[in-house]
Write an enzyme that holds these catalytic residues in place. Structure first.
Site, PDB file in Angstrom:
ATOM      1  N   CYS A  76       5.993  50.831 -52.744  1.00 30.30           N
ATOM      2  CA  CYS A  76       5.820  49.490 -53.286  1.00 30.30           C
ATOM      3  C   CYS A  76       6.364  48.416 -52.333  1.00 30.30           C
ATOM      4  O   CYS A  76       5.769  48.198 -51.291  1.00 30.30           O
ATOM      5  CB  CYS A  76       6.409  49.418 -54.690  1.00 30.30           C
ATOM      6  SG  CYS A  76       5.616  48.139 -55.659  1.00 30.30           S
ATOM      7  N   HIS A 169       5.020  54.014 -57.618  1.00 30.25           N
ATOM      8  CA  HIS A 169       6.389  54.559 -57.668  1.00 30.25           C
ATOM      9  C   HIS A 169       6.408  56.010 -58.141  1.00 30.25           C
ATOM     10  O   HIS A 169       6.623  56.265 -59.328  1.00 30.25           O
ATOM     11  CB  HIS A 169       7.223  53.734 -58.657  1.00 30.25           C
ATOM     12  CG  HIS A 169       7.590  52.386 -58.159  1.00 30.25           C
ATOM     13  ND1 HIS A 169       8.705  52.142 -57.385  1.00 30.25           N
ATOM     14  CD2 HIS A 169       6.990  51.188 -58.317  1.00 30.25           C
ATOM     15  CE1 HIS A 169       8.779  50.863 -57.092  1.00 30.25           C
ATOM     16  NE2 HIS A 169       7.742  50.255 -57.650  1.00 30.25           N
ATOM     17  N   GLU A 171       8.704  58.148 -57.693  1.00 32.35           N
ATOM     18  CA  GLU A 171      10.081  58.533 -58.074  1.00 32.35           C
ATOM     19  C   GLU A 171      10.355  58.240 -59.550  1.00 32.35           C
ATOM     20  O   GLU A 171      11.158  58.930 -60.177  1.00 32.35           O
ATOM     21  CB  GLU A 171      11.104  57.846 -57.148  1.00 32.35           C
ATOM     22  CG  GLU A 171      11.395  56.369 -57.391  1.00 32.35           C
ATOM     23  CD  GLU A 171      10.300  55.406 -56.941  1.00 32.35           C
ATOM     24  OE1 GLU A 171       9.253  55.849 -56.446  1.00 32.35           O
ATOM     25  OE2 GLU A 171      10.500  54.180 -57.107  1.00 32.35           O
TER      26      GLU A 171
HETATM   27  N1  GLN Z   1       6.110  42.706 -56.010  1.00 29.95           N
HETATM   28  C1  GLN Z   1       7.172  43.229 -55.213  1.00 29.95           C
HETATM   29  C2  GLN Z   1       7.164  42.613 -53.818  1.00 29.95           C
HETATM   30  O1  GLN Z   1       6.294  41.920 -53.496  1.00 29.95           O
HETATM   31  C3  GLN Z   1       7.089  44.731 -55.116  1.00 29.95           C
HETATM   32  C4  GLN Z   1       7.299  45.341 -56.490  1.00 29.95           C
HETATM   33  C5  GLN Z   1       7.907  46.704 -56.455  1.00 29.95           C
HETATM   34  O2  GLN Z   1       8.494  47.138 -55.462  1.00 29.95           O
HETATM   35  N2  GLN Z   1       7.832  47.374 -57.573  1.00 29.95           N
HETATM   36  O3  GLN Z   1       8.037  42.811 -53.049  1.00 29.95           O
END
Ligand code: GLN
Length: 194
Positions: A76, A169, A171
């Site tokens: 992410c 994610h 995890e």
């Molecule tokens: N929206 C977040 C970002 O732009 C990422 C979200 C996440 O890591 N769950 O950094």
């Protein structure tokens, strides 16, 4: 030993996954700790905040050098940080994966569980269920980047050399296959991460 970047965000779940795989781990808070680890995880969180903390603590050159020989897994916000280019210019990426990324492209506070995401890591195709939380969209993929999963025809998991980036994610759903692959299986070794 595998390090989990613990500057900001959701790093403790990654430590639990590494524990499950019997891989020793540590939380990385200072750039000199990179000299002592064999692989790095960049967790989810907020990529603008990570940009700020990583700049102030001189992580950029160190992680870029590290990536030349050692594997990095980003989830992410971690994937955003590993990209070559990010549409939101407040984020300064590490340019480790030849991809372009659009932050929050799946909707601002959308927290959706996706079932049956097909994943091709080794020979077999597996299906897994993983959460996307304000996930980034991968909008361009360079020619040396392998797509290991698509969701609605968009790439959501990519591999390049020894590195991997995921827009979701694993995890949080206790899925261990990505950590297992990046830090152990791709090296055909049980001892690499020890
Ligand atoms: N929206 C977040 C970002 O732009 C990422 C979200 C996440 O890591 N769950 O950094």
């Amino acid at each position: 030993m595998i390090g989990v970047l613990a500057l900001q965000g959701n790093y403790s779940k990654h430590i639990e996954i590494l524990d499950k795989l019997k891989i020793s781990s540590c939380e990385v808070r200072y750039n000199n700790q990179l000299d002592e680890i064999n692989g790095l995880i960049i967790p989810g969180g907020e990529s603008t905040t990570m940009t700020d903390i990583m700049s102030r603590n001189n992580f950029y050159d160190k992680i870029q050098l590290f990536s030349q020989t050692k594997p990095i897994l980003g989830t992410c916000a971690g994937l955003i940080m590993m990209a070559k280019s990010v549409l939101d210019k407040r984020v300064r990426p590490l340019e480790i994966l030849d991809i372009e990324v659009d932050r929050n492209a799946y909707g601002r506070q959308i927290h959706s569980f996706v079932n049956k995401l097909p994943i091709k890591l080794e020979k077999d195709l597996e299906t897994i269920s993983v959460p996307f939380i304000r996930a980034p969209q991968i909008t361009k993929v360079g020619k040396n980047v392998e797509i290991i999963s698509n969701y609605n025809k968009n790439p959501v998991a990519v591999k390049s050399g020894i590195h991997m980036g995921l827009s979701f994610h694993p995890e949080l759903n206790n899925i261990t296959i990505f950590h297992d692959f990046v830090f152990i299986k791709q090296f055909n070794s049980k001892t690499y991460a020890a």
